[in-house]
Design a protein around this motif. Structure first.
Motif, PDB file in Angstrom:
ATOM      1  N   VAL A   1      -5.945  -5.741   4.236  1.00  0.00           N
ATOM      2  CA  VAL A   1      -4.467  -5.287   4.189  1.00  0.00           C
ATOM      3  C   VAL A   1      -3.501  -5.826   5.058  1.00  0.00           C
ATOM      4  O   VAL A   1      -4.166  -5.787   6.514  1.00  0.00           O
ATOM      5  N   GLY A   2      -2.499  -6.172   4.912  1.00  0.00           N
ATOM      6  CA  GLY A   2      -1.479  -6.678   5.871  1.00  0.00           C
ATOM      7  C   GLY A   2      -1.788  -8.311   5.869  1.00  0.00           C
ATOM      8  O   GLY A   2      -0.867  -8.984   6.520  1.00  0.00           O
ATOM      9  N   PHE A   3      -2.792  -8.997   5.770  1.00  0.00           N
ATOM     10  CA  PHE A   3      -2.953 -10.251   5.819  1.00  0.00           C
ATOM     11  C   PHE A   3      -2.183 -11.085   5.082  1.00  0.00           C
ATOM     12  O   PHE A   3      -1.940 -10.891   3.825  1.00  0.00           O
ATOM     13  N   ARG A   4      -1.486 -12.095   5.564  1.00  0.00           N
ATOM     14  CA  ARG A   4      -0.458 -13.082   4.757  1.00  0.00           C
ATOM     15  C   ARG A   4      -1.180 -14.553   5.332  1.00  0.00           C
ATOM     16  O   ARG A   4      -1.295 -14.706   6.590  1.00  0.00           O
ATOM     17  N   MET A   5      -0.922 -15.456   4.466  1.00  0.00           N
ATOM     18  CA  MET A   5      -1.246 -16.772   4.975  1.00  0.00           C
ATOM     19  C   MET A   5      -0.334 -17.521   6.059  1.00  0.00           C
ATOM     20  O   MET A   5       0.805 -16.967   5.876  1.00  0.00           O
ATOM     21  N   GLY A   6      -0.822 -17.850   7.018  1.00  0.00           N
ATOM     22  CA  GLY A   6      -0.054 -18.336   8.291  1.00  0.00           C
ATOM     23  C   GLY A   6      -0.513 -17.295   9.525  1.00  0.00           C
ATOM     24  O   GLY A   6      -0.224 -17.621  10.630  1.00  0.00           O
ATOM     25  N   GLU A   7      -1.297 -16.402   9.177  1.00  0.00           N
ATOM     26  CA  GLU A   7      -1.856 -15.529  10.198  1.00  0.00           C
ATOM     27  C   GLU A   7      -3.374 -15.705  10.045  1.00  0.00           C
ATOM     28  O   GLU A   7      -4.066 -16.300   9.516  1.00  0.00           O
ATOM     29  N   ARG A   8      -4.276 -15.085  11.157  1.00  0.00           N
ATOM     30  CA  ARG A   8      -5.680 -15.188  11.523  1.00  0.00           C
ATOM     31  C   ARG A   8      -6.242 -14.209  10.692  1.00  0.00           C
ATOM     32  O   ARG A   8      -5.903 -13.009  11.040  1.00  0.00           O
TER      33      ARG A   8
ATOM     34  N   VAL B   1       0.951  -1.201   0.071  1.00  0.00           N
ATOM     35  CA  VAL B   1       0.053   0.015  -0.049  1.00  0.00           C
ATOM     36  C   VAL B   1       0.761   1.063   0.014  1.00  0.00           C
ATOM     37  O   VAL B   1       0.352   2.468  -0.374  1.00  0.00           O
ATOM     38  N   ARG B   2       2.223   1.046   0.331  1.00  0.00           N
ATOM     39  CA  ARG B   2       3.002   2.407   0.286  1.00  0.00           C
ATOM     40  C   ARG B   2       3.571   2.650  -0.998  1.00  0.00           C
ATOM     41  O   ARG B   2       3.792   3.629  -1.728  1.00  0.00           O
ATOM     42  N   THR B   3       4.182   1.502  -1.728  1.00  0.00           N
ATOM     43  CA  THR B   3       4.775   1.695  -2.932  1.00  0.00           C
ATOM     44  C   THR B   3       3.685   1.494  -3.947  1.00  0.00           C
ATOM     45  O   THR B   3       4.378   1.626  -5.242  1.00  0.00           O
ATOM     46  N   LYS B   4       2.709   0.936  -3.757  1.00  0.00           N
ATOM     47  CA  LYS B   4       1.772   0.446  -4.768  1.00  0.00           C
ATOM     48  C   LYS B   4       2.541  -0.612  -5.775  1.00  0.00           C
ATOM     49  O   LYS B   4       2.081  -0.734  -6.947  1.00  0.00           O
ATOM     50  N   GLN B   5       3.189  -1.440  -5.292  1.00  0.00           N
ATOM     51  CA  GLN B   5       4.079  -2.167  -6.258  1.00  0.00           C
ATOM     52  C   GLN B   5       3.545  -3.664  -5.717  1.00  0.00           C
ATOM     53  O   GLN B   5       3.098  -4.004  -4.534  1.00  0.00           O
ATOM     54  N   VAL B   6       3.777  -4.752  -6.577  1.00  0.00           N
ATOM     55  CA  VAL B   6       3.125  -5.950  -6.362  1.00  0.00           C
ATOM     56  C   VAL B   6       4.379  -6.933  -6.688  1.00  0.00           C
ATOM     57  O   VAL B   6       5.182  -6.643  -7.400  1.00  0.00           O
ATOM     58  N   THR B   7       4.198  -8.266  -5.936  1.00  0.00           N
ATOM     59  CA  THR B   7       5.321  -8.912  -6.425  1.00  0.00           C
ATOM     60  C   THR B   7       4.843  -9.755  -7.754  1.00  0.00           C
ATOM     61  O   THR B   7       5.814 -10.206  -8.523  1.00  0.00           O
ATOM     62  N   GLU B   8       3.795 -10.031  -7.953  1.00  0.00           N
ATOM     63  CA  GLU B   8       3.160 -10.553  -9.298  1.00  0.00           C
ATOM     64  C   GLU B   8       1.523 -10.226  -9.192  1.00  0.00           C
ATOM     65  O   GLU B   8       0.835 -10.075  -8.336  1.00  0.00           O
ATOM     66  N   TRP B   9       1.010  -9.825 -10.532  1.00  0.00           N
ATOM     67  CA  TRP B   9      -0.213  -9.798 -10.601  1.00  0.00           C
ATOM     68  C   TRP B   9      -0.758 -11.230 -10.675  1.00  0.00           C
ATOM     69  O   TRP B   9      -0.267 -12.071 -10.992  1.00  0.00           O
TER      70      TRP B   9
END
Length: 555
Positions: free
Chosen positions: A378-385, A309-317
């Motif tokens: 925002v901020g969620f990644r697998m491995g978290e609730r 959300v800061r850089t508006k960049q992605v690892t991949e679309w």
């Protein structure tokens, strides 16, 4: 020289004797300390030797033998295998092959997990051999069944219902997963080549496409004039969607913005596209103008991996491997089950959240701000609730809203998660990928099997799960092969709008009665198909079905 050799031979014999004595002593100590009881986990050496003995005991012919019943278009052999499995295997291996049973917990070797890669990589003939002959000194008996029945068991084992086991995200996903970096799906290709090749052909992998790289991505003919078509192909930076609708994004600076028309794929015509003020929860935080509503906050977090959300960049679309498995740098460096998230090993809550993170209407827990009201977790990644980042859209029973019908059933698309968590399927531990394989299949909606075949894995005449009728036709009151005889026609009707008059299937699995249409204005399955008939006609017809409770029909 002879004397030297004699002395040397004597020393060797002493060493051999000492080694044998120590080995015998170690073996004795191992045995008396519980080495032969079923509840004690064996030493690694014992497990290695046992697996080696099993491998060398196999006749060469078993490794090349193919299942003659693979062609099973009507699912009859799978159904027969299921019945045999419930009689012979379920007590130890569990109905889903996990081995998590009361009997299995007290056995060593433990019942093999029939869902894992070990079984996937085992030849059909090897499974046949062990079912026929059993394994000595284990609880696996040799079943004296006809060859055809053993092959049916093998076929069913390949088609076991996929239900999430009971481990939690925290147990499966250590800190190394949460702290890992994203590396992109291409990093998975070298080890998981077949899965990667299936996935890259799916809509998941192609939801967003750059028309400069993929000119064929644009479905409509832009050369045909239309009042709604106020932009050209040159304006399009990204194309979104291809199944029901196609939308178009324009790039301005480092943001993307939705263009004002969308293509209705089903009806083959242009329709306007703009979320009206007051409809979705986030509209008050943006001007009533598409070109002032960037897709970063409203869309891109679900249409990409690792949107920053800061850089508006992605690892991949697109929906890449790490969207579901979490960041993979540690796993790429040193492949292990301990440093990557496998949703199939999560409990049903965390497993379902793999898909619910995007297939739901909701809001982040953080307070929204003007121009930054994020419509994804925002901020969620697998491995978290997921519940630490996201809350599902609330609904008050009796009200029809932008998102819900009065009974709480979803009103619109991208609410499969909202529906599913309210279903009995969810509470019984079924997960999204009990039915769908995001890696890709030849079936509609990425189903593991054709819909009716899939439903009958767990349901069927005489099953405790229902339906409670001698045959499927007697339950549905429709002819075999007809649309009305399909489980999903009644239990997953197309009543949730995706664009105009094009609807997608409900995921509550609840049968909506025609009387609910009258009282609550919720579409029902009967009149979705029989659109020329009234709700009164449908209610009267249902009341003639002797296997239906007249009180439930009238509700």
């Amino acid at each position: 020289m002879k004397e030297f050799l004699k002395r040397r031979s004597g020393r060797v014999m002493v060493v051999v004797f000492v080694v044998l004595a120590l080995a015998a002593g170690g073996l004795y100590e191992y045995i008396v300390s519980g080495g032969l009881i079923a509840r004690q986990k064996p030493a690694a050496l014992e497990a290695i030797v046992t697996r080696w003995l099993l491998r060398v005991s196999l006749p060469r012919s078993a490794k090349t033998q193919k299942n003659p019943l693979l062609a099973d278009p009507r699912g009859e052999n799978v159904a027969a295998g299921k019945e045999l499995y419930s009689q012979k295997c379920e007590v130890c291996h569990a109905y889903n092959g996990s081995g998590e049973t009361e009997m299995g917990s007290g056995l060593y070797p433990p019942p093999l997990d029939l869902r894992g890669p070990q079984i996937e990589q085992t030849a059909d003939g090897v499974l046949f051999y062990f079912i026929r002959n059993g394994v000595r000194n284990t609880a696996m008996p040799g079943w004296q069944l006809r060859d055809a029945d053993i092959w049916r068991l093998v076929l069913y084992i390949r088609n076991l219902p996929r239900v999430a086991p009971a481990s939690s995200a925290a147990e499966v996903s250590p800190t190394s997963v949460v702290n890992a970096a994203y590396v992109g799906s291409s990093a998975c290709k070298s080890c998981h080549g077949s899965l990667y090749e299936r996935w890259r052909k799916t809509r998941m992998a192609n939801v967003i496409r750059d028309p400069r790289e993929h000119p064929d991505a644009i479905i409509p003919d832009f050369s045909k004039p239309d009042p709604l078509l106020t932009f050209s192909k040159d304006d399009i930076a990204f194309v979104y969607g291809s199944k029901w609708k196609q939308r178009y994004f324009k790039k301005v600076g480092d943001d993307y913005f939705p263009l004002p028309a969308q293509w209705d794929v089903t009806n083959k015509l242009w329709r306007p596209y703009k979320v009206k003020a007051g409809k979705d929860w986030w509209t008050p935080y943006y001007p009533d103008d598409n070109m002032q509503r960037p897709t970063g906050p409203t869309c891109d977090g679900c249409h990409s991996v690792n949107y920053d959300v800061r850089t508006k960049q992605v690892t991949e679309w697109n929906v890449g491997c790490e969207k579901c498995h979490g960041p993979g740098s540690e796993h790429v460096r040193k492949p292990s089950l301990a440093n990557i998230v496998n949703p199939g090993r999560l409990n049903y809550v965390d497993a379902g959240n793999t898909c619910i993170q995007c297939h739901s209407q909701g809001q982040p827990l953080t307070a929204p701000a003007a121009g930054k009201a994020y419509d994804w977790p925002v901020g969620f990644r697998m491995g978290e609730r997921l519940s630490h980042f996201w809350k599902l859209e609330e609904h008050k029973l009796g009200e029809t809203t932008f998102t819900h019908f009065p009974d709480g059933t979803a009103h619109k698309n991208r609410m499969q998660g909202n529906d599913f968590v309210s279903s009995l399927m969810y509470t019984h531990g079924v997960s999204c990928f009990s039915c769908h394989d995001a890696h890709g299949t030849d079936n509609n909606a990425l189903l593991w099997k054709p819909a009716n075949v899939l439903c009958l894995d767990c349901h069927g005449p005489g099953s405790p799960n229902g339906p409670h009728a001698p045959t499927i036709e007697q339950h549905t009151h429709h002819k075999a092969g007809s649309e009305g005889n399909e489980c999903i026609s009644c239990h997953m009707p197309k009543i949730e709008q995706t664009i105009a008059d094009v609807n997608v299937r409900s995921h509550t699995f609840h049968f909506v009665t025609p009387t609910m249409t009258d009282s609550l204005k919720i579409p029902n399955a009967c009149n979705v198909c029989h659109a020329d008939k009234s709700t009164a006609w449908a209610t009267t017809a249902l009341k003639t079905w002797s296997d239906r409770s007249p009180w439930r029909v009238a509700q």
